[in-house]
Design an enzyme around this catalytic site. Structure first.
Site, PDB file in Angstrom:
ATOM      1  CB  ALA A 174     -22.826 -12.651   3.344  1.00  0.00           C
ATOM      2  CG  HIS A 175     -17.914 -10.266   5.709  1.00  0.00           C
ATOM      3  ND1 HIS A 175     -17.022  -9.465   6.391  1.00  0.00           N
ATOM      4  CD2 HIS A 175     -17.599 -10.154   4.403  1.00  0.00           C
ATOM      5  CE1 HIS A 175     -16.201  -8.906   5.541  1.00  0.00           C
ATOM      6  NE2 HIS A 175     -16.531  -9.300   4.331  1.00  0.00           N
ATOM      7  CB  THR A 211     -20.487 -26.845  -6.293  1.00  0.00           C
ATOM      8  OG1 THR A 211     -20.273 -27.877  -7.252  1.00  0.00           O
ATOM      9  CG2 THR A 211     -21.622 -27.231  -5.360  1.00  0.00           C
ATOM     10  CB  CYS A 300      -8.998  -5.154   2.015  1.00  0.00           C
ATOM     11  SG  CYS A 300     -10.394  -6.281   1.916  1.00  0.00           S
TER      12      CYS A 300
END
Length: 357
Positions: A174-175, A211, A300
């Site tokens: 997403a980012h 979740t 990273c």
């Protein structure tokens, strides 16, 4: 003057659409696995986002499995090979999250294009191949031999459809396109049996228990929808022109600077350039102090003091690979930002050359 952010391949600013969707999701109290009204409301947010991402990605024939990011998505994608190294072939240009699972037996040419033998009857292990490289921006043409593709950098910047790529699975985050950090997705063709890396509750079609991050997922869906709209509207064409202005101005300031992958198709926003003898880390620190955020590699690995293995795979020397920086533009980047950067960078280069003389 205000800082200029030129590291969008590492992470992008949160889109207004994502922030609004996340704020609305914060007021939904239910667990998406619960069957009561509150749980169904939370589940509806997750499923809406799943649909938004499927539409934006052109993945109507695939399942969207939400994860904590592309790194977890890679682990899920490669779990069907039971983590046995050597059964998947790739080149040494993949992101660390992918490189950890594959053998780097494929060769790369000087433009960053991975060489895949297309001869009829050629035997090789299943191939893993990214769609676009985060450091150089170089884009690849996927073949039928590719089973998994890292789509993280390409998604939201260039037009493509997962259903057309022909690969079994893809990875997204997403980012990288204006969504929140800490949420991504594993894209897999329907009918492919993949064991869960995280067993337990059976969420996400039994492929990833736990979740769901409802708030993050809501932001991801909204960001993906907005990002695809920007691609369709041609907004990245302006950014490609800015990238070209950047490189032309840099070339005028330095006759020794090398622009990596310039002869290949690249992401419209990405420029990786090498000034031999001027360490990339030093450039990053100097430009940071001057108010510009750039990178010496993928996010990273940029904190590690070592030359880029991506550039070494392309044939650059240890010295050259250690002298590279990456500038990655965003939709809000202006020509003034780019020219200011070049002006300051050129001043720093002159000082470096004077010290080295």
């Amino acid at each position: 003057m205000s800082r200029v952010y030129l590291d969008h391949n590492a992470t992008t600013p949160l889109r207004a659409q994502a922030r609004e969707a996340m704020l609305r999701a914060m007021d939904v109290v239910g667990n998406p696995s619960s069957v009561h009204a509150e749980g169904r409301a939370a589940k509806a947010i997750v499923e809406k986002a799943r649909g938004q991402i499927s539409d934006a990605l052109g993945a109507s024939g695939a399942d969207i499995v939400f994860t904590s990011g592309a790194t977890e998505a890679a682990a899920l994608a490669f779990s069907k090979w039971n983590g046995v190294l050597g059964t998947l072939d790739a080149a040494n240009i993949e992101h660390d999250a992918v490189n950890a699972w594959v053998s780097s037996g494929l060769q790369v040419d000087e433009n960053g294009i991975v060489c895949i033998v297309e001869d009829e009857g050629a035997q090789h292990d299943p191939i893993v191949l990214q769609l676009a490289n985060s450091e150089t921006g170089v884009m690849q043409s996927l073949t039928d031999a590719v089973v998994v593709s890292d789509l993280t950098q390409a998604f939201g910047k260039v037009p493509f459809a997962f259903d057309w790529l022909g690969c079994e699975a893809g990875l997204i985050s997403a980012h990288k396109l204006g969504g929140p950090k800490g949420v991504g997705a594993y894209i897999v063709q329907r009918g492919v049996d993949v064991p869960a890396v995280i067993p337990g509750g059976g969420q996400e079609m039994g492929r990833r228990s736990g979740t769901e991050n409802v708030i993050g997922i809501a932001g991801f869906g909204a960001a993906a929808e907005a990002a695809q709209r920007d691609v369709a509207d041609g907004k990245w064409d302006r950014i490609e022109k800015l990238r070209n202005i950047l490189e032309k101005a840099l070339a005028a300031a330095s006759k020794t600077t090398i622009f990596v992958g310039k002869e290949a198709t690249r992401l419209p926003n990405t420029s990786c350039f090498i000034t031999p003898g001027w360490k990339g880390e030093t450039q990053v620190m100097q430009m940071d102090l001057a108010g510009f955020a750039i990178s010496a590699g993928s996010a990273c690995s940029s904190g590690k003091v070592k030359a880029s293995r991506v550039l070494k795979a392309m044939g650059y020397s240890e010295l050259e690979a250690a002298s590279a920086v990456r500038v990655s533009l965003g939709l809000e980047t202006t020509e003034e930002d780019v020219l200011r950067f070049v002006d300051v960078w050129a001043q720093k280069l002159k000082k470096h050359e004077a010290r080295a003389a």
